[in-house]
Design a protein around this motif. Structure first.
Motif, short mmCIF file in Angstrom:
data_model
loop_
_atom_site.label_atom_id
_atom_site.label_comp_id
_atom_site.label_asym_id
_atom_site.label_seq_id
_atom_site.Cartn_x
_atom_site.Cartn_y
_atom_site.Cartn_z
N GLY A 87 -17.35 -34.17 64.89
CA GLY A 87 -18.02 -32.90 64.63
C GLY A 87 -18.58 -32.26 65.90
O GLY A 87 -18.49 -31.05 66.09
N HIS A 114 -14.23 -32.40 59.97
CA HIS A 114 -15.15 -33.31 60.68
C HIS A 114 -16.61 -32.85 60.63
O HIS A 114 -17.47 -33.50 61.21
CB HIS A 114 -14.79 -33.50 62.16
CG HIS A 114 -13.38 -33.92 62.41
ND1 HIS A 114 -12.86 -35.07 61.86
CD2 HIS A 114 -12.39 -33.37 63.13
CE1 HIS A 114 -11.60 -35.19 62.25
NE2 HIS A 114 -11.29 -34.16 63.01
N ASP A 118 -20.24 -32.06 58.81
CA ASP A 118 -21.02 -32.35 57.59
C ASP A 118 -21.55 -31.02 57.02
O ASP A 118 -21.39 -29.96 57.62
CB ASP A 118 -22.16 -33.34 57.90
CG ASP A 118 -23.11 -32.82 58.97
OD1 ASP A 118 -23.25 -31.60 59.11
OD2 ASP A 118 -23.71 -33.66 59.67
N LEU A 119 -22.19 -31.10 55.86
CA LEU A 119 -22.61 -29.87 55.18
C LEU A 119 -23.58 -29.03 56.00
O LEU A 119 -23.49 -27.80 56.02
CB LEU A 119 -23.22 -30.21 53.81
CG LEU A 119 -22.20 -30.63 52.75
CD1 LEU A 119 -22.89 -31.13 51.49
CD2 LEU A 119 -21.27 -29.47 52.41
N ASP A 120 -24.52 -29.70 56.69
CA ASP A 120 -25.47 -28.96 57.52
C ASP A 120 -24.75 -28.21 58.63
O ASP A 120 -25.06 -27.05 58.93
CB ASP A 120 -26.49 -29.92 58.17
CG ASP A 120 -27.54 -30.36 57.17
OD1 ASP A 120 -27.60 -29.76 56.07
OD2 ASP A 120 -28.30 -31.29 57.48
N SER A 121 -23.77 -28.89 59.26
CA SER A 121 -23.03 -28.26 60.36
C SER A 121 -22.17 -27.11 59.86
O SER A 121 -22.00 -26.10 60.56
CB SER A 121 -22.14 -29.29 61.06
OG SER A 121 -22.92 -30.31 61.62
#
Length: 216
Positions: A152, A178, A180-183
């Motif tokens: 990520g 790659h 995550d949900l926050d990113s």
């Protein structure tokens, strides 16, 4: 509406791999400040179309028209970096052309007036500051080695290398892989703030709903 500028136009574009037609007489226009979601089955030719829009591939037939002086930046699905490279150096690669002009200018080579205006148009004199600002915005540490980063974070490095060019058109191939949900939420906000035009390939429906102004 003729007042909206067409940045990239494809007319009757054709592309085939062997006997398999990927693009069959495709017409497409990208307008200013448009965010296009490019969707389709795997193998349908999305990445090939994106590379044609980026100027990295040419269609077998048809016409590609690009607005004069258009700055395009392309982020591939899986960027490959040297593991020993530092983040600052990799992101600076986005400005390699500008830095080459500055080197020429410093050596007094070539048409100095033209070089100076090119450097000024591309805001070259403060390129290091631009890299630092971009790293800060993308929450990256310029001293980190690429080999130590997660998938990520590497993705953010590739995005930083594109954004530091201040492109008018950003072309992204599966940018949420790659992440995550926050990113992903952070990336959506970044792209909603982006002032240029965007073409993005993604299978992420929620991402498309938030980011895209139209779907192709």
């Amino acid at each position: 509406d003729n007042r909206v500028m067409r940045l990239i136009t494809l007319q009757q574009a054709q592309l085939a791999y062997g006997h398999v037609p990927l693009l069959d007489r495709v017409d497409f226009s990208l307008l200013e400040q448009e965010r296009v979601g490019l969707i389709g089955r795997n193998g349908a030719g999305k990445s090939s179309l994106l590379r044609i829009l980026a100027g990295l591939e040419s269609p077998d037939d048809g016409v590609v028209q690009v607005a004069q002086g258009l700055r395009r930046a392309y982020v591939e699905q899986e960027a490959v970096f040297a593991p020993v490279a530092r983040v600052f150096a990799v992101v600076s690669q986005g400005l390699s052309e500008v830095r080459a002009w500055m080197t020429q200018y410093a050596r007094g080579e070539g048409d100095l007036d033209r070089l100076q205006s090119l450097i000024e148009i591309h805001h070259g004199w403060n390129w290091e500051q631009r890299v630092h600002e971009t790293l800060q915005r993308l929450r990256l540490n310029g001293d980190d080695l690429l080999g130590t980063l997660s998938g990520g974070t590497s993705k953010r490095v590739a995005l930083a290398r594109a954004l530091v060019q201040a492109p008018q058109v950003l072309l992204l191939d599966e940018p949420t892989n790659h992440l995550d949900l926050d990113s992903i939420a952070w990336l959506e906000d970044l792209l909603l703030d982006f002032r240029g035009s965007l073409v993005v390939i993604t299978h992420d429906r929620a991402f498309l709903d938030r980011v895209a102004t139209r779907i192709v």
